[in-house]
Design an enzyme around this catalytic site. Structure first.
Site, PDB file in Angstrom:
ATOM      1  N   CYS A  93       0.819  -1.218   0.000  1.00 30.35           N
ATOM      2  CA  CYS A  93       0.000   0.000   0.000  1.00 30.35           C
ATOM      3  C   CYS A  93       0.857   1.275   0.000  1.00 30.35           C
ATOM      4  O   CYS A  93       1.421   1.620  -1.017  1.00 30.35           O
ATOM      5  CB  CYS A  93      -0.984  -0.050   1.158  1.00 30.35           C
ATOM      6  SG  CYS A  93      -2.374   1.040   0.907  1.00 30.35           S
ATOM      7  N   HIS A 190      -3.277  -5.854   2.163  1.00 32.03           N
ATOM      8  CA  HIS A 190      -2.705  -5.992   3.521  1.00 32.03           C
ATOM      9  C   HIS A 190      -2.957  -7.438   3.943  1.00 32.03           C
ATOM     10  O   HIS A 190      -3.959  -8.039   3.503  1.00 32.03           O
ATOM     11  CB  HIS A 190      -3.409  -5.035   4.494  1.00 32.03           C
ATOM     12  CG  HIS A 190      -3.117  -3.594   4.230  1.00 32.03           C
ATOM     13  ND1 HIS A 190      -1.946  -2.993   4.582  1.00 32.03           N
ATOM     14  CD2 HIS A 190      -3.876  -2.639   3.617  1.00 32.03           C
ATOM     15  CE1 HIS A 190      -1.976  -1.718   4.224  1.00 32.03           C
ATOM     16  NE2 HIS A 190      -3.125  -1.476   3.640  1.00 32.03           N
TER      17      HIS A 190
HETATM   18  N1  GLN Z   1      -1.991   6.820   2.561  1.00 35.73           N
HETATM   19  C1  GLN Z   1      -2.132   5.955   1.419  1.00 35.73           C
HETATM   20  C2  GLN Z   1      -3.566   5.964   0.855  1.00 35.73           C
HETATM   21  O1  GLN Z   1      -4.489   6.274   1.557  1.00 35.73           O
HETATM   22  C3  GLN Z   1      -1.756   4.528   1.769  1.00 35.73           C
HETATM   23  C4  GLN Z   1      -2.637   3.908   2.835  1.00 35.73           C
HETATM   24  C5  GLN Z   1      -2.149   2.540   3.301  1.00 35.73           C
HETATM   25  O2  GLN Z   1      -0.938   2.301   3.371  1.00 35.73           O
HETATM   26  N2  GLN Z   1      -3.112   1.664   3.662  1.00 35.73           N
HETATM   27  O3  GLN Z   1      -3.754   5.606  -0.314  1.00 35.73           O
END
Ligand code: GLN
Length: 190
Positions: A93, A190
């Site tokens: 992510c 994740h």
């Molecule tokens: N801040 C980034 C987004 O919202 C990544 C979020 C995350 O790592 N889950 O796309």
């Protein structure tokens, strides 16, 4: 056999939605199989050595990404060197986004990435949240959880990790998820 050297980048800053579980799963499996390993971490201001056998970086909120982005640039050439030597790299992510060319936040700030993946990411008004299933020809079906506002576009030559079966993936409409480049994976799972 030499111990397998695992590098975990920014565990103190980029570790949301249980991404540390990837390290737990990996190290437990090695212990069960009596495979010796060394677990190394590196955060802001820490220098990298040259020869890791596996690199991992988890996700993070925009503020965590902003905090580590500048330091990640100082680690870029060593990380690219590992990519070129086919070292497995898993980025999730927010890490995936920072291993691309840039991430533009909801406020319009451009966070430079290290360009290891030929992708660009732009935050959107809408958060893509929920369970996700993708299909990949090598790994088969992969199941995860996604929570991101960023939409990631694969640029010329970049290959997706998989086709979306359920969930969003790289954007709300592309039907593809993640990116795979040599032995490096970027994914929203994740
Ligand atoms: N801040 C980034 C987004 O919202 C990544 C979020 C995350 O790592 N889950 O796309």
């Amino acid at each position: 056999m030499k111990p397998i050297k695992i590098l975990h980048l920014y565990p103190d800053r980029m570790n949301i939605y249980g991404d540390f579980g990837n390290i737990i799963s990996l190290t437990n499996r090695m212990e069960w199989r009596k495979v010796s390993f060394e677990y190394h971490t590196s955060s802001i201001g820490n220098k990298l050595s040259l020869d890791y056998d596996l690199i991992f970086m988890g996700g993070g909120q925009d503020k965590g990404q902003i905090a580590v982005a500048k330091d990640l640039q100082t680690k870029s050439s060593v990380l690219h060197d590992h990519l070129m030597r086919d070292v497995p790299i898993l980025t999730i992510c927010g890490a995936y986004q920072l291993f691309g060319k840039y991430f533009i936040t909801a406020e319009g700030n451009e966070i430079p990435g290290i360009g290891l993946f030929n992708v660009v990411t732009k935050a959107t008004e809408y958060r893509m949240i929920g369970n996700i299933v993708i299909s990949n020809d090598i790994f088969g079906e992969m199941v995860g959880f996604e929570n991101h506002s960023g939409e990631t576009e694969l640029l010329h030559g970049a290959s997706p990790l998989g086709r979306v079966i359920k969930g969003y993936g790289n954007t709300k409409t592309s039907n593809y998820e993640g990116v795979i480049e040599k032995n490096a994976i970027g994914t929203y799972l994740h």
